[in-house]
Every structure is written in C-alpha cells, then in structure tokens.
Design an enzyme around this catalytic site. Structure first.
Site, mmCIF file in Angstrom:
data_model
loop_
_atom_site.group_PDB
_atom_site.id
_atom_site.type_symbol
_atom_site.label_atom_id
_atom_site.label_comp_id
_atom_site.label_asym_id
_atom_site.label_seq_id
_atom_site.Cartn_x
_atom_site.Cartn_y
_atom_site.Cartn_z
ATOM 1 N N HIS A 131 -8.634 8.190 -5.508
ATOM 2 C CA HIS A 131 -7.646 7.769 -4.506
ATOM 3 C C HIS A 131 -7.890 8.618 -3.249
ATOM 4 O O HIS A 131 -8.336 9.761 -3.350
ATOM 5 C CB HIS A 131 -6.258 8.064 -5.090
ATOM 6 C CG HIS A 131 -5.106 7.546 -4.308
ATOM 7 N ND1 HIS A 131 -4.618 8.174 -3.184
ATOM 8 C CD2 HIS A 131 -4.319 6.455 -4.491
ATOM 9 C CE1 HIS A 131 -3.584 7.494 -2.724
ATOM 10 N NE2 HIS A 131 -3.371 6.454 -3.489
ATOM 11 N N ASP A 208 -6.008 14.598 -11.406
ATOM 12 C CA ASP A 208 -5.021 13.763 -10.728
ATOM 13 C C ASP A 208 -4.387 12.847 -11.780
ATOM 14 O O ASP A 208 -5.006 11.880 -12.230
ATOM 15 C CB ASP A 208 -5.731 12.960 -9.624
ATOM 16 C CG ASP A 208 -4.842 11.888 -8.993
ATOM 17 O OD1 ASP A 208 -3.734 11.656 -9.488
ATOM 18 O OD2 ASP A 208 -5.289 11.275 -8.004
ATOM 19 N N GLN A 211 -1.668 8.248 -12.262
ATOM 20 C CA GLN A 211 -1.598 7.002 -13.030
ATOM 21 C C GLN A 211 -1.559 7.237 -14.541
ATOM 22 O O GLN A 211 -1.190 6.328 -15.287
ATOM 23 C CB GLN A 211 -2.808 6.104 -12.708
ATOM 24 C CG GLN A 211 -2.863 5.614 -11.284
ATOM 25 C CD GLN A 211 -1.719 4.650 -10.937
ATOM 26 O OE1 GLN A 211 -1.148 3.998 -11.798
ATOM 27 N NE2 GLN A 211 -1.382 4.579 -9.662
ATOM 28 N N LYS A 234 6.177 7.059 -10.308
ATOM 29 C CA LYS A 234 5.322 6.172 -11.118
ATOM 30 C C LYS A 234 5.676 6.279 -12.607
ATOM 31 O O LYS A 234 5.078 5.634 -13.449
ATOM 32 C CB LYS A 234 3.846 6.517 -10.893
ATOM 33 C CG LYS A 234 3.379 6.225 -9.454
ATOM 34 C CD LYS A 234 1.908 6.474 -9.302
ATOM 35 C CE LYS A 234 1.461 6.610 -7.857
ATOM 36 N NZ LYS A 234 1.305 5.343 -7.159
ATOM 37 N N CYS A 372 -6.015 2.281 -1.532
ATOM 38 C CA CYS A 372 -6.337 3.670 -1.135
ATOM 39 C C CYS A 372 -7.582 4.188 -1.846
ATOM 40 O O CYS A 372 -7.673 5.379 -2.186
ATOM 41 C CB CYS A 372 -5.169 4.619 -1.377
ATOM 42 S SG CYS A 372 -3.758 4.264 -0.350
HETATM 43 C C1 LIG Z 1 -4.691 7.877 -8.653
HETATM 44 C C2 LIG Z 1 -3.697 8.235 -7.612
HETATM 45 N N1 LIG Z 1 -3.734 9.457 -7.044
HETATM 46 C C3 LIG Z 1 -2.864 9.831 -6.106
HETATM 47 C C4 LIG Z 1 -1.864 8.982 -5.691
HETATM 48 C C5 LIG Z 1 -0.897 9.446 -4.658
HETATM 49 O O1 LIG Z 1 0.391 9.485 -5.183
HETATM 50 P P1 LIG Z 1 1.638 9.727 -4.219
HETATM 51 O O2 LIG Z 1 1.511 8.726 -3.116
HETATM 52 O O3 LIG Z 1 2.829 9.473 -5.102
HETATM 53 O O4 LIG Z 1 1.552 11.122 -3.728
HETATM 54 C C6 LIG Z 1 -1.781 7.697 -6.223
HETATM 55 C C7 LIG Z 1 -0.785 6.734 -5.749
HETATM 56 O O5 LIG Z 1 -0.934 5.545 -5.834
HETATM 57 C C8 LIG Z 1 -2.713 7.319 -7.226
HETATM 58 O O6 LIG Z 1 -2.683 6.107 -7.771
#
Ligand SMILES: Cc1ncc(COP(=O)(O)O)c(C=O)c1O
Length: 414
Positions: A131, A208, A211, A234, A372
C-alpha cells in the site's frame, strides 16, 4: 466401517447481521450490499453505543485527572490497551502504542527508528504489493538518508517471489517492511519466513497488518516481528484509532516522535526528559472515545470467534471466485493459494470505474481504482481493478446479487 465427521463450526449469518444496523440501508431503492470491507468495515451497534455512552456519561480527559469521570475514562482507555495486547499476542501492554491508524504507525517508525538507524548506502526492502502507506514513508527516508529501497517482486498469481527476496537480503539490509495481507490481491504473505530470513542478516521487520488483523489470528510473539501496525476501522472499530506494536527494547531505544503533553516526564526551558513507554509516543490528548470503542469491537470479534468468521468468509471467497470466474471476459487479479476473502477483477473492454458506477446503481458497494497500490497495478498492466471484499456479515445471496449485477453491467457496456 466407522466413519468420522469433522465438525466445521460456523454461525448464523442472519443473526450476525442484526448487530450491524447499517446493513438495513437502501441504496438506489435496493437493500444495500456492502462489499467494500477492505476499505473500512461496518460497525456493530455495540461499538456505536460505546461511543454514545462515553460522551453521554464519562467524557473526560485522561491520565492527569483525579475526579471520577477522569478516572473512569482513564480506566476504560487503558483497558483497551490490555485487550489489544491479548488480541495480537504481545507480551506487554506498554508495547502497544495508540495511533490514528496503520499509516501513522508506519510513519512513526520511519521518522524515529528510521532517522536514527538508516544511513547512506543502507538498504530497506519492501514488496511490489505494498500500500502507498508502506512505500512513501520509506521512500522519503531513503531520499533523505541516501539509502536504497529494494523491492521484492510478485508472481503472476500475486505471490511474493521468495527466492528473489532472499537474494535481496545482505548485511546492508537494515529494515524489511511488508504487508501481511495484500489489500489489492488478498494474498496472505509468509511473514514468518520473511521475518526469519531478515533476522539472519540482522534486519528489523515491520509488518503492515492493516488487512490481516480482521481475518487472521495474530500472534506477534510467534511471528517475531519487530513492529506491527493495524487500523481499528478495518476490524469493526471506529475510524481515527489504530495501533503500533513494537518490541519493548526497540521502542525504548527509539527517539521520540511528537513533542507535547503526556510524552514528557519533566520540562524546563533548558531540557525535557521523556515519559516511559507507551506514553513516550502518545503526545497530546488522545482519541479517547474511539480507543474505548475499539475494545468493544475487538471483544466482539473474539466472542464471535475468528476461526468461525474465517470459515464463513472462506466459503464466500470460494463461492464468489467460482461464480465470478465463470463470467466471460472477467479476469481475477490475485489468485494466490493463500488468500483472504477479497476478489479483485477486471473485465475485458470495460473500465473498472464504469463497472463500479453500474454496481452502485444496483445497490452494490465495491471499490474501484488502484487501491493505493499504483506500482502493483503497473505490475499487472491494469489501470485499476474492481474489488469486492467480504466481511463476517456478507452472505451467499449477496454474492449472487454481485454476480448478477456484474453481468448486467457488462451487457450495458459492451
Ligand atoms: C495494506 C494496507 N496498509 C495500510 C493501509 C492504511 O491504513 P489507514 O488508512 O487506516 O492508515 C491500508 C488501508 O487501506 C491497507 O489496506
């Protein structure tokens, strides 16, 4: 002959749905089908009630107050830390730092650990399926420090090429930061192996978990990651609250992030000494209400039982994969062996955005675009995908509505 049957526990999805008031909403004159759970999940009534109850009954600033409300709010806020610790299998509550979300957790480490430990010529490894939140902070850091960002490539199925990863590792590798579960492909990455290999060359590993936390059992001690981050929204919790886990020793050695109230021990105009973990990284008045409600969300998941949720979601994934694959011209992007309940797809001669609009017209919420993960979209040679992501409250009937709506959209567009 004796036969044995395996009992595969599952739940009554209609019963679960009653906990989520928003699922009764109509969109474009039809009962909404919400399949955008990877972007954010819906909230059970008890989470909404917890927010309401906090503001109606014990809203107060925490930690420094001695009055009743302040003590009640502090107790509830700190109770969430303990729940998070257990939820992700951390050893200590003070290894749990509250943030706004995964993005802030990654940035916190990039700005503190990164600025202290990364120098010219050092290497940071991420993967091709990250992401943007797990690309940009490291890119900024590498540019500043003249360090090098290396990328683990991805196969056509959407799996990390582990042999290539091993070739990238060397004594120059200072950090490996990888996504546990891809938000665009659904792939579950072999993080344990990734961490083991990284540790052999002395690198620190950030996982990370944005998900993965909602779908998989998380045990950061067993995984042996050095950092782990996730977002409450999430995991059926509120927006604006997330978690950064770090091993105590590393967190203690890291420089501070933001300066302000709560993160200090003593301030004079000449010098400031800093608070202990976890407060050292929680400057200013935190997001008290959402932190308190996060506990309710995590307890709800734990009580519903993650393995039962997973059985239900994997049934949905299997069914939806079969149904969608049978549509002519539809190509699923991400066919890894180990996937969570998320399907990204493109359709020949149509643009994902157009499909998204036509699905919305039929009351179905999916996400379209690059999710993203622009470098990953480039890897697969697509401008974006349509992504349907399933949660505990989705049903087979909703998959049927999705499939019928996709077919109708194709007819209209081609
Ligand atoms: C794999 C992954 N990493 C990071 C993020 C960023 O999360 P947040 O926008 O809640 O900080 C997301 C959000 O969709 C994600 O799917």
């Amino acid at each position: 002959m004796e036969t044995t049957t395996t009992i595969r526990p599952t739940f009554d999805v209609n019963d679960i749905r009653k906990s989520f008031p928003i699922l009764e909403r109509e969109v474009n004159n039809q009962l909404m089908v919400y399949l955008d759970n990877a972007a954010t999940s819906q909230k059970p009534q008890m989470v909404i009630d917890a927010l309401n109850y906090y503001y109606s009954n014990y809203n107060a600033n925490i930690h420094r107050g001695i009055h009743t409300l302040a003590e009640e709010a502090t107790t509830a806020y700190e109770a969430t830390r303990k729940t998070v610790k257990d939820f992700i299998g951390a050893k200590l509550s003070n290894e749990i730092i509250f943030t706004r979300g995964t993005t802030e957790g990654i940035n916190l480490v990039a700005y503190t650990w990164g600025r202290k430990n990364i120098s010219e010529g050092d290497e940071i490894i991420i993967s091709a399926m990250e992401h943007h939140s797990n690309i940009v902070p490291w890119q900024i850091l590498c540019n500043e420090k003249k360090a090098v960002l290396k990328i683990i490539p991805v196969s056509d199925e959407g799996e990390l090429l582990m042999d290539e990863y091993k070739k990238l590792l060397s004594s120059k590798t200072k950090l490996v930061s990888v996504v546990h579960v891809s938000n665009s492909l659904g792939t579950v990455n072999p993080v344990k192996e990734i961490i083991e290999e990284a540790h052999k060359v002395g690198a620190v590993v950030f996982v990370d978990g944005a998900q993965s936390t909602v779908h998989l059992d998380i045990d950061v001690q067993e995984m042996d990651c050095d950092f782990f981050a996730f977002s409450g929204h999430k995991v059926y919790g509120p927006t604006g609250i997330g978690v950064l886990y770090g091993k105590k020793k590393i967190l203690e050695e890291m420089p501070v992030f933001m300066g302000g109230g709560e993160m200090i021990k003593e301030v004079t105009f000449e010098k400031t000494t800093f608070n202990e973990l976890p407060y050292k990284y929680e400057a200013g008045t935190p997001n008290i209400a959402d932190t308190i409600a996060l506990k309710v969300a995590l307890d709800f998941v734990t009580e519903t039982k993650k393995n039962i949720i997973r059985n239900h979601e994997s049934d949905l994934l299997k069914y939806a994969t079969e149904q969608l694959s049978a549509i002519e011209g539809l190509r699923i992007i991400g066919t890894a062996k180990n996937k969570v309940s998320l399907i990204s797809f493109v359709i020949k001669n149509t643009h994902p955005q157009d499909i998204g609009v036509l699905l919305d017209n039929q009351g179905i919420a999916v996400r379209t675009g690059h999710h993203c993960t622009q470098p990953l979209m480039a890897r697969f040679g697509v401008p974006g995908t349509v992504r349907a992501s399933f949660a505990m409250y989705n049903t087979k009937e909703e998959v049927d509505r999705l499939v019928a709506a996709v077919k109708k959209a194709i007819k209209m567009l081609t």
